[in-house]
Write an enzyme that holds these catalytic residues in place. Structure first.
Site, PDB file in Angstrom:
ATOM      1  N   ASP A   1       0.330 -25.192  -2.093  1.00  0.00           N
ATOM      2  CA  ASP A   1       0.849 -24.043  -1.335  1.00  0.00           C
ATOM      3  C   ASP A   1       1.431 -22.960  -2.239  1.00  0.00           C
ATOM      4  OD1 ASP A   1       0.287 -25.509   1.042  1.00  0.00           O
ATOM      5  OD2 ASP A   1       2.140 -26.617   0.720  1.00  0.00           O
TER       6      ASP A   1
ATOM      7  N   LYS B   1      -2.706 -20.042  -3.718  1.00  0.00           N
ATOM      8  CA  LYS B   1      -4.005 -20.036  -4.421  1.00  0.00           C
ATOM      9  C   LYS B   1      -5.060 -19.254  -3.656  1.00  0.00           C
ATOM     10  CE  LYS B   1      -4.190 -24.524  -4.572  1.00  0.00           C
ATOM     11  NZ  LYS B   1      -2.831 -24.833  -4.083  1.00  0.00           N
ATOM     12  N   GLY B   2      -5.004 -19.340  -2.317  1.00  0.00           N
ATOM     13  CA  GLY B   2      -6.014 -18.656  -1.503  1.00  0.00           C
ATOM     14  C   GLY B   2      -6.105 -17.196  -1.862  1.00  0.00           C
TER      15      GLY B   2
ATOM     16  N   ALA C   1      -6.539 -29.162   2.659  1.00  0.00           N
ATOM     17  CA  ALA C   1      -6.109 -27.898   2.038  1.00  0.00           C
ATOM     18  C   ALA C   1      -6.025 -26.797   3.095  1.00  0.00           C
ATOM     19  CB  ALA C   1      -7.103 -27.482   0.969  1.00  0.00           C
ATOM     20  N   GLY C   2      -5.266 -25.762   2.789  1.00  0.00           N
ATOM     21  CA  GLY C   2      -5.189 -24.616   3.691  1.00  0.00           C
ATOM     22  C   GLY C   2      -5.005 -23.371   2.851  1.00  0.00           C
ATOM     23  N   HIS C   3      -6.082 -22.644   2.622  1.00  0.00           N
ATOM     24  CA  HIS C   3      -6.003 -21.445   1.792  1.00  0.00           C
ATOM     25  C   HIS C   3      -5.967 -20.199   2.686  1.00  0.00           C
ATOM     26  CE1 HIS C   3      -7.712 -23.697  -1.948  1.00  0.00           C
ATOM     27  NE2 HIS C   3      -6.490 -24.027  -1.647  1.00  0.00           N
TER      28      HIS C   3
ATOM     29  N   THR D   1      -1.647 -35.447   5.520  1.00  0.00           N
ATOM     30  CA  THR D   1      -2.096 -34.518   6.562  1.00  0.00           C
ATOM     31  C   THR D   1      -2.845 -35.261   7.676  1.00  0.00           C
ATOM     32  OG1 THR D   1      -4.153 -34.159   5.357  1.00  0.00           O
ATOM     33  CG2 THR D   1      -2.350 -32.622   4.893  1.00  0.00           C
TER      34      THR D   1
ATOM     35  N   GLN E   1      -4.682 -28.231  -3.327  1.00  0.00           N
ATOM     36  CA  GLN E   1      -3.384 -28.912  -3.539  1.00  0.00           C
ATOM     37  C   GLN E   1      -2.747 -28.406  -4.832  1.00  0.00           C
ATOM     38  OE1 GLN E   1      -6.160 -31.410  -2.584  1.00  0.00           O
ATOM     39  NE2 GLN E   1      -5.644 -30.542  -0.598  1.00  0.00           N
TER      40      GLN E   1
ATOM     41  N   PRO F   1       7.121 -27.724   8.502  1.00  0.00           N
ATOM     42  CA  PRO F   1       7.984 -26.902   7.652  1.00  0.00           C
ATOM     43  C   PRO F   1       7.949 -27.440   6.223  1.00  0.00           C
ATOM     44  CG  PRO F   1       9.286 -28.179   9.240  1.00  0.00           C
ATOM     45  CD  PRO F   1       7.848 -28.451   9.540  1.00  0.00           C
TER      46      PRO F   1
ATOM     47  N   SER G   1       2.410 -11.384  -7.578  1.00  0.00           N
ATOM     48  CA  SER G   1       2.141 -11.096  -6.173  1.00  0.00           C
ATOM     49  C   SER G   1       3.464 -10.955  -5.420  1.00  0.00           C
ATOM     50  CB  SER G   1       1.290 -12.235  -5.599  1.00  0.00           C
ATOM     51  OG  SER G   1       1.297 -12.189  -4.206  1.00  0.00           O
TER      52      SER G   1
HETATM   53  P1  IMP Z   1      -3.306 -36.131   1.993  1.00  0.00           P
HETATM   54  O1  IMP Z   1      -3.927 -35.241   0.980  1.00  0.00           O
HETATM   55  O2  IMP Z   1      -3.538 -35.698   3.412  1.00  0.00           O
HETATM   56  O3  IMP Z   1      -3.633 -37.575   1.764  1.00  0.00           O
HETATM   57  O4  IMP Z   1      -1.703 -36.025   1.782  1.00  0.00           O
HETATM   58  C1  IMP Z   1      -1.055 -36.527   0.610  1.00  0.00           C
HETATM   59  C2  IMP Z   1       0.082 -35.598   0.201  1.00  0.00           C
HETATM   60  O5  IMP Z   1      -0.464 -34.366  -0.249  1.00  0.00           O
HETATM   61  C3  IMP Z   1       1.064 -35.234   1.319  1.00  0.00           C
HETATM   62  O6  IMP Z   1       2.354 -35.084   0.754  1.00  0.00           O
HETATM   63  C4  IMP Z   1       0.565 -33.903   1.811  1.00  0.00           C
HETATM   64  O7  IMP Z   1       1.579 -33.128   2.427  1.00  0.00           O
HETATM   65  C5  IMP Z   1       0.103 -33.278   0.492  1.00  0.00           C
HETATM   66  N1  IMP Z   1      -0.944 -32.271   0.646  1.00  0.00           N
HETATM   67  C6  IMP Z   1      -2.247 -32.453   0.906  1.00  0.00           C
HETATM   68  N2  IMP Z   1      -2.903 -31.285   0.925  1.00  0.00           N
HETATM   69  C7  IMP Z   1      -1.989 -30.340   0.665  1.00  0.00           C
HETATM   70  C8  IMP Z   1      -2.068 -28.919   0.515  1.00  0.00           C
HETATM   71  O8  IMP Z   1      -3.128 -28.293   0.600  1.00  0.00           O
HETATM   72  N3  IMP Z   1      -0.893 -28.286   0.241  1.00  0.00           N
HETATM   73  C9  IMP Z   1       0.274 -28.952   0.071  1.00  0.00           C
HETATM   74  N4  IMP Z   1       0.393 -30.265   0.200  1.00  0.00           N
HETATM   75  C10 IMP Z   1      -0.736 -30.959   0.487  1.00  0.00           C
END
Ligand code: IMP
Length: 423
Positions: free
Chosen positions: A13, A16-17, A39-41, A127, A222, A302, A411
């Site tokens: 977070d 990166k997006g 992921a969420g970009h 997630t 990530q 959050p 940024s």
């Molecule tokens: P998973 O990737 O869903 O197995 O989650 C494992 C850990 O990585 C957890 O603490 C998630 O909150 C964190 N996580 C997974 N993807 C992201 C992301 O894109 N941004 C921030 N944290 C992430």
């Protein structure tokens, strides 16, 4: 400069997006190499806001080719939804999106296992998208790959043997119902049909492009501290989110990568469980969370927020070989009287500059801070480095000095335009 890797240098977070979107203009192809739709970009273009979970954010640039590499785990349902969302907003992916035939497929039993493990075993705060269980199958050599969706016999045999095992786990260990074969087989054959046109040998595609001197951006998801090897294990994701993953996750040799760019938030955030030495107390946490809109792009959770931690980012500089840094969300600190930077940790009776591997030491690490005056001015409209308030420049210079790595871009807001070079 031709081929670059862009990675997150904290716990994900980092923004990166947006940074990938800015650099996408300079390249021909963008390749994701690990993770999945966890992921969420987020990319903001004027009034338009796009959140991409699986498809590289470079897809928003006309004519750019986008690759989902072999190191990514693909949920075909999520992929099709994302393609539909893009098409409904006028962005066509056909002829520009390529999915590795070797990418592993996330199935419903992966979601279910992820959810059950979160509830019944020690929480990681995942997630719940099935990422960990899918990678576990890959490493255990049980996985179903994109290419398998295109072969009825292989899919039948693999799905049956996976269901035999998974259903026994569901009923005998967790006491819950499993999955029937027929409906799942039909559903995933159907996905195969629909995504067939995107599936190909992306390793050959990428290496061929490199031979033709095309420029490639490798997009990390990530962040470094969530890397399964170099992160705060076990509170990590299940892939190599560090720069090395770009090679294994696409089949492009490390000698073809020219530069590693680390994206660093001007403070620190983390979603999910796990150690976070510089985490704010409740008041500052809420203030920064609201100002920085620190809510997960994938789960809406959050985010936990804290001071800038140079032990964390220093670790990222080392394990990724970061050449240049992009600082994001500097504006979120605009109102603060004073700002702290963590320069080391106290643990095991000493002062250390490195992250401990031991879980108890991580949990008990006490940050050592230095304090700088804030700038108390709105930076969101600033478009050149020279116009930044003096104390903001001092903050950046201090970070650059401590990390001994060049800051190249800053940024100060979510829009594409709110980005400027350091010099
Ligand atoms: P998973 O990737 O869903 O197995 O989650 C494992 C850990 O990585 C957890 O603490 C998630 O909150 C964190 N996580 C997974 N993807 C992201 C992301 O894109 N941004 C921030 N944290 C992430």
């Amino acid at each position: 400069m031709s081929n670059i890797v862009i990675i997150g240098a904290q716990w994900g977070d980092e923004g990166k997006g947006k940074v990938i979107d800015v650099y996408s203009r300079k390249v021909d192809m963008i390749a994701r190499y690990q993770g999945g739709n966890n992921a969420g970009h987020t990319v903001v273009i004027g009034k338009d806001r796009f959140i991409l979970h699986l498809i590289p954010s470079g897809i928003l640039h006309k004519g750019k080719m986008c690759v989902i590499g072999n190191g990514v785990v693909v949920d075909p349902k999520a992929l099709l939804e994302e393609i539909k969302m893009l098409q409904s907003r006028g962005i066509d992916v056909d002829g520009r999106l390529f999915v590795s035939e070797e990418a592993h497929i996330i199935l419903p039993y992966h979601w279910k296992l992820d959810g059950i493990k979160e509830e019944k075993k020690g929480r990681i705060g995942t997630t719940k998208k099935g990422i960990g269980p899918c990678y576990a199958d890959k490493v255990a050599r049980n996985g179903i790959r994109a290419v398998d969706l295109l072969n009825r016999d292989v899919l039948r045999q693999k799905l049956q043997s996976n269901l035999d095992e998974k259903n026994a786990i569901f009923s005998k260990i967790y006491g819950v119902e499993g999955f029937g074969f027929d409906a799942l087989y039909k559903e995933y054959l159907g996905y195969g049909e629909r995504i067939k046109k995107y599936i190909c040998n992306t390793t050959v595609l990428l290496n061929g492009a490199i031979k033709k001197r095309k420029k490639i951006l490798f997009e990390g998801a990530q962040g470094t501290l969530l890397d399964v090897d170099h992160g705060t294990y076990p509170f990590v994701t299940s892939s190599n989110s560090t720069a090395g993953g770009a090679s294994t996750g696409t089949g492009v040799g490390p000698n073809k990568i020219d530069k590693v760019i680390g994206v660093v938030k001007a403070y620190t955030t983390r979603v999910g469980e796990g150690p976070f030495p510089t985490e704010f107390g409740p008041d500052l946490m809420e203030r920064i969370r609201q100002k920085g809109k620190e809510f997960g792009a994938t789960t809406g959770r959050p985010r936990r927020c804290g001071w800038f931690d140079s032990v964390v980012v220093g670790h990222a500089v080392m394990v990724n070989g970061i050449d240049e840094i992009v600082i994001t969300k500097l504006d979120v600190l605009d109102d603060l009287e004073t700002i702290k930077i963590c320069i080391s940790y106290k643990y095991n009776g000493g002062v250390h500059k490195h992250f401990p591997a031991d879980m108890q030491a991580q949990a008990g690490a006490e940050p050592v801070y230095e304090e700088l005056p804030g700038w108390k001015a709105d930076t969101t409209g600033i478009t050149t480095y020279s116009k930044l308030p003096k104390n903001a420049k001092n903050y950046l210079k201090r970070i650059q000095y401590i990390l001994n790595t060049k800051i190249v871009l800053i940024s100060v807001g979510s829009d594409r335009k709110q980005t400027f070079p350091k010099y």
